[in-house]
Design a protein around this motif. Sequence first.
Motif, short mmCIF file in Angstrom:
data_model
loop_
_atom_site.label_atom_id
_atom_site.label_comp_id
_atom_site.label_asym_id
_atom_site.label_seq_id
_atom_site.Cartn_x
_atom_site.Cartn_y
_atom_site.Cartn_z
N ARG A 289 -3.58 -2.33 -6.20
CA ARG A 289 -3.60 -0.93 -6.62
C ARG A 289 -3.74 0.01 -5.43
NH1 ARG A 289 -7.95 0.58 -10.77
NH2 ARG A 289 -6.91 2.57 -10.45
N VAL A 290 -4.59 -0.38 -4.48
CA VAL A 290 -4.75 0.44 -3.27
C VAL A 290 -3.41 0.59 -2.56
CG1 VAL A 290 -5.87 0.59 -1.02
CG2 VAL A 290 -7.18 -0.21 -2.99
N SER B 60 -0.97 2.91 -4.21
CA SER B 60 -1.32 4.32 -4.19
C SER B 60 -1.18 4.97 -2.82
CB SER B 60 -2.76 4.50 -4.70
OG SER B 60 -3.68 3.91 -3.82
N ILE B 61 -0.99 4.17 -1.78
CA ILE B 61 -0.87 4.72 -0.43
C ILE B 61 0.50 5.37 -0.27
CG2 ILE B 61 -0.76 4.12 2.03
CD1 ILE B 61 -2.79 1.91 1.46
N ASP B 62 0.51 6.55 0.31
CA ASP B 62 1.75 7.28 0.55
C ASP B 62 2.75 6.40 1.30
OD1 ASP B 62 3.07 10.15 0.81
OD2 ASP B 62 3.23 9.17 2.78
N ARG C 137 2.13 3.97 4.60
CA ARG C 137 2.29 2.52 4.50
C ARG C 137 3.35 2.03 5.49
NH1 ARG C 137 2.83 2.38 -0.72
NH2 ARG C 137 5.10 2.33 -0.80
N TRP D 150 -2.98 -4.63 0.44
CA TRP D 150 -3.50 -3.84 1.57
C TRP D 150 -4.75 -4.56 2.05
CZ3 TRP D 150 -1.71 -0.26 4.68
CH2 TRP D 150 -2.59 0.52 5.43
N HIS E 49 -6.81 10.06 3.47
CA HIS E 49 -5.95 9.56 2.39
C HIS E 49 -6.30 8.11 2.05
CE1 HIS E 49 -2.43 8.69 0.00
NE2 HIS E 49 -2.00 7.81 0.87
N CYS F 228 -7.68 6.56 -1.52
CA CYS F 228 -6.98 5.51 -2.27
C CYS F 228 -7.94 4.40 -2.67
CB CYS F 228 -5.82 4.95 -1.44
SG CYS F 228 -4.45 6.09 -1.21
N TYR F 229 -8.81 3.99 -1.76
CA TYR F 229 -9.82 2.98 -2.10
C TYR F 229 -10.73 3.46 -3.22
CZ TYR F 229 -9.20 -0.26 1.89
OH TYR F 229 -8.73 -1.20 2.77
#
Length: 313
Positions: free
Chosen positions: A130-131, A134-136, A140, A213, A261, A265-266
């Motif tokens: 999930r992390v 959700s990272i841009d 990433r 991640w 950011h 996300c975390y």
Amino acid sequence: MTAETPLLPLLVEPDGVPATEQLRADREKVRAALRERGAVLLRGFDVEGPDGFADIVRALSGEPLPYTERSSPRSVIKGNVYTSTDYPPGEEIFLHNENSYQASWPLTLFFHCVRPPLTGGATPLADTRRVLDSIDEEVRREFTRRGWMVVRNYGDLVGLPWQEAFNSTDPAEVERYCHEQGIEAQWLPGGGLRTRAVRDAVHRHPVTGEPVWFNHATVFHVSTLPESARLGLLEMLGEENLPSQTYYGDGGAVPADVMDHLRACYRAASTRFDYRADDVLVIDNMLVSHGREPFTGPRRIAVAMAEPYTAHR
């Protein structure tokens, strides 16, 4: 096993037999749930101290592992069962994956609640799938392209002495270990040690094949510390002498907004539960990151690691 609940972790309760007996019988079910859900909570079992805890580790994952290339202070309880990180109770430990700064790490972690705190003190969890999602995309892509570097300083004033971190008093042995693990070692005037290691930020889980991640980039960055601690360390040591600091793999600084950011996300992916005495939390170390809330009262959590895995180089 109980019915699945919507949040981490999956709850497993006694069927009227000792913990190790039940876990051996249900081993494949529990392990399948662990690889799917990322975390399992064993609740209501009589763990029977550090020996019983180590037996639970063996029933699910084999022999507990020693804690090597340390990044935080811990004490041995018995054998390869340790205390959780010995940090002051008022401090948060940010979400991270155990030993993700190393070339090898444990696939499975175990936490035994010997004594729950009065307030707080949860081990928050965040699914690294999930992390990652959700990272841009640009963030990433930059970490995937450049990797991430951790610079660590070992000394007597701040952080761990290198002798404790590497379980050795022999500089030559430490140099050999660093060479084998892809770590650049630099001895400093006065007997200190500085290391640099470049690692991947995104990995694939060796069992599920899913991208995750998986790194220490956020927790090792000075900006993740509370403001007072961050400013004090920078004023006292300067950035190059910090106990740990994150960069891109080519040595470039990671912008502040990128770190903000990543922390967001975390936190957005995290969940928590309150410990009860004799709880055993089992997590897949690559699928789930963990941290620690501040707490009050005499919290005592025992920790064990199992199932070593080495990244492909």
